[in-house]
Write an enzyme that holds these catalytic residues in place. Structure first.
Site, PDB file in Angstrom:
ATOM      1  CB  THR A 157      46.853   9.568 -24.985  1.00 30.65           C
ATOM      2  OG1 THR A 157      46.154   8.609 -24.223  1.00 30.65           O
ATOM      3  CG2 THR A 157      48.026  10.082 -24.187  1.00 30.65           C
ATOM      4  N   GLY A 211      43.100   2.532 -21.846  1.00 30.16           N
ATOM      5  CA  GLY A 211      44.176   2.180 -20.932  1.00 30.16           C
ATOM      6  C   GLY A 211      44.030   0.796 -20.320  1.00 30.16           C
TER       7      GLY A 211
HETATM    8  N1  ASP Z   1      45.058   6.098 -22.735  1.00 31.56           N
HETATM    9  C1  ASP Z   1      44.256   6.982 -21.937  1.00 31.56           C
HETATM   10  C2  ASP Z   1      43.799   6.341 -20.700  1.00 31.56           C
HETATM   11  O1  ASP Z   1      43.379   5.194 -20.726  1.00 31.56           O
HETATM   12  C3  ASP Z   1      43.028   7.399 -22.661  1.00 31.56           C
HETATM   13  C4  ASP Z   1      43.383   8.175 -23.797  1.00 31.56           C
HETATM   14  O2  ASP Z   1      43.850   7.616 -24.789  1.00 31.56           O
HETATM   15  O3  ASP Z   1      43.202   9.403 -23.676  1.00 31.56           O
HETATM   16  O4  ASP Z   1      43.822   6.994 -19.686  1.00 31.56           O
END
Ligand code: ASP
Length: 290
Positions: A157, A211
């Site tokens: 992210t 996530g």
């Molecule tokens: N946290 C995000 C997700 O699980 C993944 C990421 O870090 O891009 O959607």
């Protein structure tokens, strides 16, 4: 209050050829947010400005250049929260260049979490920069998707936390989710407490990583809770990542600012792109490893 801003470009593996692009992208994002803060803008405005830079940079998994889902399409999630506990979020949206701006636009009204077609309609009706959903597909992502290449620098992210001159904190996140995720999958990024949290009395946090692992440990709120007793944000961030690792599998990282403007970060991936700026620094500090 001491204006301060920190951004991350994701907990991931960063190969040598991508170090410069990650540092440059995070530096540019901090500079955009910092310009807002030092001209008297709010923390939420600074977070939005910084994340818009990362969303426009193909180096990062957010908006343009986001990872593709199982159907070969870009689906985006983003959220923003202010330390007054106001928040807004969008999930599973397509054809919106800056999902973070839509999240910020819905911060003060209900509903505050809009998904898919409803969010896209809201964005189009409220002057957002819309595009064809294909316009957010970067060549490198398409090649990887077609060839089913082993992707080593995803998922991640982007995120930002800022403290403004009046002591208001804000945190934000934006992502394309995980590589080849099932259509409609939503991770932590759009979820308050998991992908982000801000409380003016304590601090602000933005997270990155798997996530499905971040959600059950409510990582962002967990990190904020570890700031209690005036604990340094570096220690609180590490405790939060350790807590995650002790309970679930998966890579994650987080960035923190406390109400005094101290910054901290931690991750259990091999790298995390990161940059920050505060009063007294002559230039942005940027790095891909701690
Ligand atoms: N946290 C995000 C997700 O699980 C993944 C990421 O870090 O891009 O959607």
């Amino acid at each position: 209050m001491t204006p301060t801003i920190i951004v991350h470009g994701g907990a991931k593996t960063i190969t040598d050829d991508k170090v410069a692009a990650n540092n440059a992208g995070c530096t540019a994002a901090v500079e955009a947010g910092w310009a807002v803060l030092i001209s008297g803008g709010t923390a939420a405005e600074a977070v939005e400005a910084a994340i818009r830079v990362l969303e426009a940079d193909q180096t990062f998994n957010a908006s343009l250049g986001a990872t593709l889902n199982s159907d070969g399409e870009v689906e985006l999630d983003a959220a923003i929260m202010e330390g007054s506990l106001s928040w807004g979020a969008v999930a599973a949206v397509q054809g919106i260049r800056h999902p973070i701006s839509i999240a910020r636009q819905i911060m003060d009204d209900k509903p505050r979490l809009l998904v898919a077609r409803g969010a896209e309609r809201f964005a189009a009706d409220n002057g957002a920069e819309m595009c064809k959903k294909e316009d957010l597909i970067a060549e490198e992502q398409l090649e990887q998707w077609k060839e089913d290449q082993k992707v080593i620098d995803r998922p991640n992210t982007v995120g930002c936390v800022a403290l403004d001159a009046s002591g208001i904190l804000a945190a934000g996140t934006s992502t394309g989710g995980t590589t080849k995720q099932q259509q409609g999958r939503v991770g932590d990024t759009a979820l308050v407490g998991c992908g982000l949290y801000a409380d003016n009395k304590i601090g602000g946090c933005s997270t990155t990583g798997d996530g499905e692992s971040i959600i059950p440990v409510v990582l962002a709120k967990t990190a904020i809770d570890f700031l209690s007793g005036d604990r340094h944000p570096d220690e609180a961030a590490q405790m939060a990542i350790d807590a995650l690792a002790s309970k679930v599998k998966g890579e994650a990282g987080c960035i923190l600012i406390d109400r005094q403007g101290r910054v901290g970060w931690a991750y259990n991936s091999s790298h995390m792109a990161c940059a920050y700026m505060t009063v007294g620094q002559d230039k942005v500090a940027a790095f891909t490893q701690k």
